[in-house]
Scaffold this active site. Structure first.
Site, PDB file in Angstrom:
ATOM      1  N   LYS A 184     -61.270   8.634 -25.540  1.00 48.80           N
ATOM      2  CA  LYS A 184     -60.740   9.771 -25.012  1.00 48.80           C
ATOM      3  C   LYS A 184     -62.174  10.717 -24.265  1.00 48.80           C
ATOM      4  O   LYS A 184     -62.075  11.455 -23.440  1.00 48.80           O
ATOM      5  CB  LYS A 184     -60.699  11.015 -26.009  1.00 48.80           C
ATOM      6  CG  LYS A 184     -59.510  11.840 -26.778  1.00 48.80           C
ATOM      7  CD  LYS A 184     -59.055  13.046 -26.809  1.00 48.80           C
ATOM      8  CE  LYS A 184     -57.339  12.811 -27.419  1.00 48.80           C
ATOM      9  NZ  LYS A 184     -56.567  14.228 -27.874  1.00 48.80           N
ATOM     10  N   ASP A 197     -54.225  18.194 -23.946  1.00 48.74           N
ATOM     11  CA  ASP A 197     -54.220  19.119 -24.890  1.00 48.74           C
ATOM     12  C   ASP A 197     -54.366  20.909 -25.322  1.00 48.74           C
ATOM     13  O   ASP A 197     -53.401  21.728 -25.691  1.00 48.74           O
ATOM     14  CB  ASP A 197     -55.492  18.233 -25.564  1.00 48.74           C
ATOM     15  CG  ASP A 197     -55.491  17.080 -26.468  1.00 48.74           C
ATOM     16  OD1 ASP A 197     -54.515  16.427 -26.213  1.00 48.74           O
ATOM     17  OD2 ASP A 197     -56.425  16.154 -26.491  1.00 48.74           O
TER      18      ASP A 197
END
Ligand code: ATR
Length: 300
Positions: free
Chosen positions: A77, A113
Site C-alpha cells: 500500500k 479504506d
C-alpha cells in the site's frame, strides 16, 4: 453436451488485487459478482500474489499495462506510491493507496479504506461521529485510514493507543495539524490501563493484527467493557479483522452488551468504491455483499 457461449464479450478489461500473502483474498469473488450483476462480461478480477521483489518487477514491466485498475493490500500500500502519476489528497493524508485507476494515460492512486470504514459504521449501526469520542488501538496504515475517516466525519475526540508509543504520538501530531478543532491524545498500550478510558468512549476500534491468530490475546477484556459508563447507553466496538468473524475482542465486547462490528463491511464498501472508480457505474452492493458473505462462510 453443453455448448460454449456464442456471445463475444468485447475487449477484455482486467482488474486485480496485488498483495502478499493472498491465499484467502475475498476481493475476486466480490468484484466478479459485481461485474456479473451489471453484465460486464468482459471484466475480470484476479488475485496476483507478488512478494515485494516480484511486485517491483511486475509494476516496472509491460505486464502491468494489461491491467485497467487494481487494488493493493499488505505489504504494497505504501510502496506503490512511487510508481504512480498522481495520488488523491485522501491517499496522501493516509499515506497509503489501496486502489489504482486510470485517467487517460495516467495512473492515479486513491484510498477507499477510510470511506469503507465510515460507510460500514453508518450502514451497520447508524453511526454519527459528531460530538463523540473514539479509542483506536494501533497506529499503522489501517489506523490512519480510520482516524482520517472519523476526522472528516467531525468527531470530537480521538485517543490512540499503540504498543510503540512513538508511532501513536506521531500520528496525533500529524492529524492535529490537519484537524485543529479535534482533540487528540496518544497513549502507550498497557494491559489494564484502558479501563477508565472506556467509560467515556462511544467507539472502540481494533486496527492491530491481534485476533487474527487463535492464540492471540484479546485487546480488551470483558471487565474493561463492563466499566460503569459515564456516557448514556452502550458503546460500539469495531474490529477491522473479518476472519475470524468474531475475535476475542469482539466476543468480550458483545458479552458486555456493546454492539460489535467486524471488518467485513469495511471490506465491502472499500471494494464498492473501487468498483465505481473503475467502471464509472454504481456498484451493485447487494450482490457484492452476498458473494462476500458466502465466501466468508466457506472460509470458516
Ligand atoms: P496495518 O496497515 O494493518 O495497520 P501496520 O502498519 O503494520 O499494518 O500496523 C500494525 C499495527 O498493529 C501497529 O500499530 C502495531 O503496533 P506497533 O506499532 O507497536 O508495531 C500493531 N500490532 C501488531 N502486532 C501487535 C501485537 N502483538 N500487540 C500489539 N499491537 C500489535
Amino acid at each position: 453436451m453443453p455448448k460454449l457461449s456464442r456471445v463475444i464479450p468485447g475487449k477484455l478489461k482486467l482488474f486485480a488485487v496485488l498483495g502478499y500473502p493472498l491465499k484467502h483474498s475475498l476481493s475476486p469473488v466480490m468484484h466478479e459478482a459485481g461485474f456479473e450483476r451489471l453484465k460486464l462480461f468482459s471484466h475480470r478480477y484476479l488475485a496476483l500474489e507478488l512478494n515485494p521483489n516480484s511486485f517491483k518487477k511486475f509494476i516496472n514491466s509491460k505486464k502491468s499495462l494489461l491491467l485497467d485498475g487494481f487494488n493493493l493490500t499488505i505489504p504494497h500500500k505504501q510502496t506503490v506510491i512511487a510508481y504512480l502519476d498522481k495520488i488523491t489528497p485522501e491517499a496522501k493524508m493516509i499515506g497509503a493507496v489501496n486502489v489504482v485507476f486510470r485517467r487517460g494515460k495516467r495512473w492515479v492512486g486513491d484510498n477507499t479504506d477510510a470511506y469503507g470504514f465510515i460507510k460500514s459504521l453508518r450502514m451497520e449501526v447508524n453511526w454519527r461521529s459528531k460530538g463523540k469520542t473514539a479509542l483506536i488501538f494501533g497506529a499503522g496504515g489501517a489506523a490512519r485510514a480510520c482516524v482520517q475517516a472519523l476526522c472528516k466525519d467531525r468527531i470530537r475526540q480521538i485517543i490512540i493507543l499503540n504498543r510503540t508509543f512513538s508511532k501513536a504520538h506521531e500520528l496525533t501530531i500529524f492529524f492535529r495539524k490537519n484537524f485543529p478543532k479535534i482533540k487528540f491524545q496518544a497513549l502507550p498500550l498497557k494491559a489494564g490501563k484502558t479501563r477508565q478510558l472506556l467509560k467515556d468512549a462511544d467507539l472502540v476500534v481494533n486496527t492491530t493484527s491481534l485476533g487474527l491468530k487463535k492464540s492471540d490475546a484479546a485487546v480488551l477484556e470483558i471487565k474493561d467493557f463492563l466499566q460503569p459508563r459515564a456516557i448514556k447507553g452502550k458503546g460500539i466496538a469495531v474490529d477491522l479483522i473479518y476472519n475470524p468473524s468474531v475475535t476475542p475482542f469482539l466476543r468480550n465486547a458483545r458479552r458486555a452488551g456493546w454492539k460489535a462490528v467486524n471488518g467485513a463491511g469495511m471490506l465491502l464498501y472499500q471494494g464498492a468504491k473501487s468498483f465505481e472508480l473503475w467502471t464509472g457505474k454504481k456498484a451493485p452492493v447487494k450482490e457484492m455483499k452476498k458473494a462476500l458473505q458466502s465466501a466468508l462462510k466457506d472460509l470458516t
